[in-house]
Scaffold this active site. Structure first.
Site, PDB file in Angstrom:
ATOM      1  N   ASN A 244       0.808  -1.224   0.000  1.00 15.56           N
ATOM      2  CA  ASN A 244       0.000   0.000   0.000  1.00 15.56           C
ATOM      3  C   ASN A 244       0.843   1.276   0.000  1.00 15.56           C
ATOM      4  O   ASN A 244       0.316   2.370   0.173  1.00 15.56           O
ATOM      5  CB  ASN A 244      -0.960   0.013   1.194  1.00 15.56           C
ATOM      6  CG  ASN A 244      -0.242  -0.019   2.532  1.00 15.56           C
ATOM      7  OD1 ASN A 244       0.981  -0.168   2.600  1.00 15.56           O
ATOM      8  ND2 ASN A 244      -0.997   0.107   3.608  1.00 15.56           N
TER       9      ASN A 244
ATOM     10  N   HIS B 158      -5.051   6.206  10.459  1.00 13.27           N
ATOM     11  CA  HIS B 158      -3.939   6.438   9.525  1.00 13.27           C
ATOM     12  C   HIS B 158      -4.333   6.180   8.084  1.00 13.27           C
ATOM     13  O   HIS B 158      -3.513   6.326   7.181  1.00 13.27           O
ATOM     14  CB  HIS B 158      -2.746   5.562   9.904  1.00 13.27           C
ATOM     15  CG  HIS B 158      -2.821   4.139   9.424  1.00 13.27           C
ATOM     16  ND1 HIS B 158      -3.901   3.312   9.649  1.00 13.27           N
ATOM     17  CD2 HIS B 158      -1.921   3.384   8.731  1.00 13.27           C
ATOM     18  CE1 HIS B 158      -3.673   2.123   9.128  1.00 13.27           C
ATOM     19  NE2 HIS B 158      -2.472   2.141   8.559  1.00 13.27           N
TER      20      HIS B 158
END
Length: 388
Positions: free
Chosen positions: A151, A316
């Site tokens: 990611n 986050h």
């Protein structure tokens, strides 16, 4: 905010049963104080839940920090607007891909000028910490300024006024991973040596005041600084590529750099604790932060609200709903293309496990985080760069 138990508070409206159970297990560790805070993007992790904030007295669980020590975000707002960029954004994407090594294990063939002082600073910090990073990864210097895979990403985005932002996500790369794995193993061995039974072996911990604890904290701090400088180095390269494509030097109006996998000492309710944020950013009152969405969705520039119940933290990112293997079984390349409509990206099914539908809806995550942060800017991607 939902009080699940006295030792577990949750801000997650989208919480799978297995994730909640994992967080409950972690929250019952005897040194957790005063409670574990579960962020809106929480999902299953190794030992401890990704998207959890874990304050501990006299001990730290290395797996509760995570294996990508210091992973986080950096963003730069430029003076440009969309009208200043070329209509065809492919050359900009390709220029970024040439400047920043991508993918797992990628390294720089040479060390560029901007990396030299950063490497020198890391060498000095290693001497101060009395350890040699080469014991973990011989080529760590050549990984400074590299992205990684999964990611991790680099993006060019526009805010609500069409101003151009540069945005990227990465951490401490191979050297940080090996430091983490080594200390997780040390903690597990200590549990066996002391005949301590755990509900999950990955909740193994190191006790403050022991040589093993001191060594972990010293190397952890080094890896956290490597991650921060790694992002700075990559951002400098992206800034240079943008300047070359546009033909005008970039003026940085603002630069924000923040961790979301880290541990540090903080004080809450009169006690000094080690706060491990595994997939969470610090959000003290007025503190700037970055919360990315998934590939193809919005990202956010935020300001902390200093909520003490959350240990002054916030989510986050979006948080996974599907594992990587499940995403590959569930979604198609055509669905990925549809999700990325209007965004310049490398069209490959290698990124199928990063399709936005594999993640929680970022809009809901941000709604759940309303007590934790104030949104300053909402960003939409126009260029996406990832490693395979």
């Amino acid at each position: 905010m939902q009080k699940i138990t006295d030792r577990l508070l949750s801000w997650a409206s989208m919480l799978e049963e297995r994730t909640e159970q994992q967080a409950r297990t972690t929250s019952r560790m005897p040194f957790v104080y005063p409670h574990l805070a579960l962020m809106p993007d929480a999902h299953l992790g190794l030992g401890a839940t990704v998207g959890s904030v874990i304050p501990t007295l006299g001990a730290v669980m290395p797996a509760a920090v995570g294996v990508d020590i210091g992973c986080g975000m950096i963003a730069v707002r430029t003076q440009f607007s969309r009208a200043d960029l070329p209509e065809d954004l492919r050359p900009l994407r390709q220029a970024i891909e040439r400047a920043v090594p991508l993918s797992a294990g990628a390294t720089n063939r040479t060390i560029v000028d901007t990396a030299v002082p950063r490497i020198a600073a890391l060498e000095a910090l290693a001497v101060e910490a009395d350890f040699d990073p080469a014991d973990s990864l011989a080529g760590w210097r050549n990984q400074l300024g590299t992205l990684g895979s999964g990611n991790h990403f680099i993006e060019v985005s526009l805010d609500e006024e069409d101003r151009v932002w540069l945005f990227l996500h990465s951490g401490s790369r191979g050297v940080g991973n090996r430091i983490a794995q080594r200390h997780i193993a040390v903690a597990k061995e200590a549990m066996q040596r002391w005949w301590i039974e755990l509900p999950d072996p990955d909740l193994a911990y190191l006790v403050e005041g022991t040589p093993e604890f001191d060594r972990y904290i010293a190397e952890l701090r080094w890896a956290q600084h490597f991650a921060l400088l790694n992002r700075e180095e990559m951002m400098d390269r992206v800034v240079r590529q943008l300047a070359e494509v546009v033909g005008t030097a970039v003026q940085e109006v603002e630069r924000i750099n923040c961790h979301h996998n880290f541990t540090q000492r903080e004080t809450y309710w009169g006690k000094s604790v080690w706060v491990s944020r595994k997939g969470a950013i610090q959000a003290t009152a007025g503190q700037p932060g970055l919360i990315p969405g998934s590939m193809g969705t919005a990202s956010y520039v935020v300001e902390g609200r200093g909520d003490k119940r959350s240990l002054e933290s916030s989510p986050h990112g979006a948080g996974r709903s599907y594992s990587r293997s499940a995403a590959r079984r569930t979604f198609t390349h055509e669905q990925l293309r549809e999700a990325m409509t209007g965004i310049e990206y490398r069209d490959t099914d290698a990124f199928l496990d990063e399709i936005p539908a594999a993640y929680k809806p970022i809009d809901q995550v941000m709604a759940d985080a309303a007590d934790l942060v104030t949104v300053r800017h909402t960003l939409r991607q126009i260029v996406n760069v990832k490693g395979e």
